[in-house]
Scaffold this motif. Structure first.
Motif, PDB file in Angstrom:
ATOM      1  N   PRO A 126       0.795  -1.267  -0.126  1.00  0.00           N
ATOM      2  CA  PRO A 126       0.043   0.154   0.123  1.00  0.00           C
ATOM      3  C   PRO A 126       0.725   1.438   0.102  1.00  0.00           C
ATOM      4  O   PRO A 126       0.479   2.343  -0.645  1.00  0.00           O
ATOM      5  CB  PRO A 126      -1.006   0.165   1.244  1.00  0.00           C
ATOM      6  N   PHE A 127       2.026   1.247   0.509  1.00  0.00           N
ATOM      7  CA  PHE A 127       2.860   2.566   0.877  1.00  0.00           C
ATOM      8  C   PHE A 127       3.369   2.711  -0.684  1.00  0.00           C
ATOM      9  O   PHE A 127       3.955   4.022  -0.808  1.00  0.00           O
ATOM     10  CB  PHE A 127       3.856   2.242   1.761  1.00  0.00           C
ATOM     11  N   GLU A 128       3.433   1.932  -1.507  1.00  0.00           N
ATOM     12  CA  GLU A 128       3.781   2.614  -3.002  1.00  0.00           C
ATOM     13  C   GLU A 128       2.561   3.214  -3.663  1.00  0.00           C
ATOM     14  O   GLU A 128       2.877   3.670  -4.954  1.00  0.00           O
ATOM     15  CB  GLU A 128       4.300   1.279  -3.693  1.00  0.00           C
ATOM     16  N   GLN A 129       1.585   3.234  -3.251  1.00  0.00           N
ATOM     17  CA  GLN A 129       0.401   4.060  -3.785  1.00  0.00           C
ATOM     18  C   GLN A 129      -0.125   4.859  -2.415  1.00  0.00           C
ATOM     19  O   GLN A 129      -1.350   5.046  -2.435  1.00  0.00           O
ATOM     20  CB  GLN A 129      -0.609   3.081  -4.228  1.00  0.00           C
ATOM     21  N   ALA A 130       0.782   5.376  -1.632  1.00  0.00           N
ATOM     22  CA  ALA A 130       0.340   6.247  -0.610  1.00  0.00           C
ATOM     23  C   ALA A 130      -0.635   7.260  -0.905  1.00  0.00           C
ATOM     24  O   ALA A 130      -1.619   7.366  -0.163  1.00  0.00           O
ATOM     25  CB  ALA A 130       1.490   6.848   0.017  1.00  0.00           C
ATOM     26  N   ASN A 131      -0.674   8.016  -1.818  1.00  0.00           N
ATOM     27  CA  ASN A 131      -1.514   9.307  -2.186  1.00  0.00           C
ATOM     28  C   ASN A 131      -2.925   8.497  -2.431  1.00  0.00           C
ATOM     29  O   ASN A 131      -3.807   8.966  -1.603  1.00  0.00           O
ATOM     30  CB  ASN A 131      -1.059   9.907  -3.227  1.00  0.00           C
ATOM     31  N   SER A 132      -2.888   7.334  -2.976  1.00  0.00           N
ATOM     32  CA  SER A 132      -4.427   6.929  -3.171  1.00  0.00           C
ATOM     33  C   SER A 132      -4.975   6.191  -1.854  1.00  0.00           C
ATOM     34  O   SER A 132      -6.053   6.516  -1.459  1.00  0.00           O
ATOM     35  CB  SER A 132      -4.430   5.713  -4.317  1.00  0.00           C
ATOM     36  N   PHE A 133      -4.098   5.665  -1.072  1.00  0.00           N
ATOM     37  CA  PHE A 133      -4.372   4.990   0.155  1.00  0.00           C
ATOM     38  C   PHE A 133      -4.890   6.252   1.295  1.00  0.00           C
ATOM     39  O   PHE A 133      -5.713   6.045   1.985  1.00  0.00           O
ATOM     40  CB  PHE A 133      -3.540   3.888   0.687  1.00  0.00           C
ATOM     41  N   ILE A 134      -4.209   7.102   1.259  1.00  0.00           N
ATOM     42  CA  ILE A 134      -4.483   8.422   2.168  1.00  0.00           C
ATOM     43  C   ILE A 134      -5.831   8.871   1.804  1.00  0.00           C
ATOM     44  O   ILE A 134      -6.783   9.173   2.789  1.00  0.00           O
ATOM     45  CB  ILE A 134      -3.608   9.596   1.866  1.00  0.00           C
ATOM     46  N   LYS A 135      -5.961   9.049   0.281  1.00  0.00           N
ATOM     47  CA  LYS A 135      -7.470   9.558   0.194  1.00  0.00           C
ATOM     48  C   LYS A 135      -8.717   8.641   0.689  1.00  0.00           C
ATOM     49  O   LYS A 135      -9.450   8.995   1.095  1.00  0.00           O
ATOM     50  CB  LYS A 135      -7.642   9.624  -1.580  1.00  0.00           C
ATOM     51  N   LEU A 136      -8.375   7.208   0.408  1.00  0.00           N
ATOM     52  CA  LEU A 136      -9.283   6.123   0.812  1.00  0.00           C
ATOM     53  C   LEU A 136      -9.423   6.349   2.497  1.00  0.00           C
ATOM     54  O   LEU A 136     -10.353   6.317   3.171  1.00  0.00           O
ATOM     55  CB  LEU A 136      -9.067   4.829   0.382  1.00  0.00           C
ATOM     56  N   SER A 137      -8.496   6.545   3.240  1.00  0.00           N
ATOM     57  CA  SER A 137      -8.375   6.582   4.570  1.00  0.00           C
ATOM     58  C   SER A 137      -9.108   7.748   5.095  1.00  0.00           C
ATOM     59  O   SER A 137      -9.856   7.811   6.098  1.00  0.00           O
ATOM     60  CB  SER A 137      -6.863   6.729   5.027  1.00  0.00           C
ATOM     61  N   ASN A 138      -8.917   8.811   4.461  1.00  0.00           N
ATOM     62  CA  ASN A 138      -9.624  10.114   4.862  1.00  0.00           C
ATOM     63  C   ASN A 138     -10.925  10.049   4.392  1.00  0.00           C
ATOM     64  O   ASN A 138     -11.867  10.572   5.202  1.00  0.00           O
ATOM     65  CB  ASN A 138      -9.064  11.202   3.942  1.00  0.00           C
ATOM     66  N   GLU A 139     -11.398   9.547   3.397  1.00  0.00           N
ATOM     67  CA  GLU A 139     -12.835   9.478   3.201  1.00  0.00           C
ATOM     68  C   GLU A 139     -13.572   8.221   4.201  1.00  0.00           C
ATOM     69  O   GLU A 139     -14.704   8.474   4.704  1.00  0.00           O
ATOM     70  CB  GLU A 139     -13.075   8.554   1.549  1.00  0.00           C
ATOM     71  N   ILE A 140     -12.945   7.288   4.621  1.00  0.00           N
ATOM     72  CA  ILE A 140     -13.214   6.410   5.718  1.00  0.00           C
ATOM     73  C   ILE A 140     -13.555   6.901   7.025  1.00  0.00           C
ATOM     74  O   ILE A 140     -14.708   7.106   7.399  1.00  0.00           O
ATOM     75  CB  ILE A 140     -12.476   5.235   5.952  1.00  0.00           C
ATOM     76  N   LYS A 141     -12.462   7.880   7.238  1.00  0.00           N
ATOM     77  CA  LYS A 141     -12.724   8.740   8.730  1.00  0.00           C
ATOM     78  C   LYS A 141     -13.918   9.696   8.472  1.00  0.00           C
ATOM     79  O   LYS A 141     -14.458  10.014   9.368  1.00  0.00           O
ATOM     80  CB  LYS A 141     -11.345   9.433   8.895  1.00  0.00           C
ATOM     81  N   ALA A 142     -14.002  10.415   7.252  1.00  0.00           N
ATOM     82  CA  ALA A 142     -15.027  11.222   6.999  1.00  0.00           C
ATOM     83  C   ALA A 142     -16.431  10.587   7.042  1.00  0.00           C
ATOM     84  O   ALA A 142     -17.312  11.087   7.807  1.00  0.00           O
ATOM     85  CB  ALA A 142     -14.872  12.140   5.846  1.00  0.00           C
TER      86      ALA A 142
END
Length: 170
Positions: free
Chosen positions: A73-89
Motif C-alpha cells: 500500500p505504501f507504494e500508492q500512498a496518495n491513493s490510500f491516504i485519500k481512501l483513509s480520509n474518506e473512511i474517517k469522514a
C-alpha cells in the motif's frame, strides 16, 4: 483511483472483526513464500475508483474496519491516504468507528526515516500497522495476524514516531 490486485469484502483474518480488505497491486519486497505473489508485479492488476470502494464499505453495516494490504500500500500512498480520509469522514458523518489496519513490508522506522511525505501521511492515517517483510524462515502460526515472527503489530494511535507502541489487545 487505486491499482488493486483484489478486494475481499468480508475477511476475518486481516485484523480484528469483519473487515473489508483492499489488496494493492505492486510490491518491491517480493518476499519468498508470500501468500499473495500475484500482487508483486506493478504491471498487473486493475484500477478501481476510490468512491466505488467507499460505496462498497458503506453498504456493509457489519464491518468492524478496513484493511490495506498488498502488494504494498505504501507504494500508492496518495491513493490510500485519500481512501483513509474518506473512511474517517464517513465515520464522523455516521458516528461510526471503522478502524484502519495496514500491512506493509516496510518497517515503521524506514517509513519515518525515508522523509517521504506521502508515506508518512499514510502512516499517520492508519490505526494499526503490521510492519516488516515476511520471512519464510521465521514463519509462524502462533502470532495472530502476522506471517512471520519478525513482523510487528503497532498501535499507531498510541505511538509517536520516535517510539512505536506494540498493539496488545488480543
Amino acid at each position: 483511483m487505486i491499482k488493486i490486485c483484489g478486494i475481499e469484502k468480508e475477511s476475518i483474518v486481516d485484523g480484528i472483526g469483519l473487515r473489508y480488505v483492499v489488496f494493492a497491486q505492486g510490491c518491491p519486497h517480493k518476499c519468498v513464500g508470500c501468500h499473495n505473489p500475484e500482487s508483486h508485479s506493478f504491471d498487473s492488476g486493475n484500477y478501481k475508483m476510490i468512491d466505488e470502494i467507499l460505496n462498497d464499505i458503506k453498504r456493509n453495516p457489519l464491518l468492524k474496519g478496513v484493511t490495506f494490504s498488498g502488494g504494498e500500500p505504501f507504494e500508492q500512498a496518495n491513493s490510500f491516504i485519500k481512501l483513509s480520509n474518506e473512511i474517517k469522514a464517513f465515520n464522523k458523518e455516521r458516528g461510526l468507528n471503522l478502524d484502519i489496519w495496514c500491512f506493509t513490508g516496510y518497517k515503521a522506522e524506514e517509513i519515518v526515516n525515508s522523509k517521504d511525505k506521502a508515506k508518512l501521511e499514510l502512516l499517520k492515517s492508519v490505526d494499526i500497522l503490521v510492519d516488516g517483510k515476511f520471512d519464510l524462515n521465521l514463519r509462524t502460526i502462533e502470532k495472530p495476524f502476522v506471517g512471520s515472527s519478525n513482523q510487528r503489530i503497532i498501535d499507531i494511535n498510541k505511538s509517536n514516531f520516535n517510539n512505536f507502541v506494540l498493539w496488545n489487545d488480543l
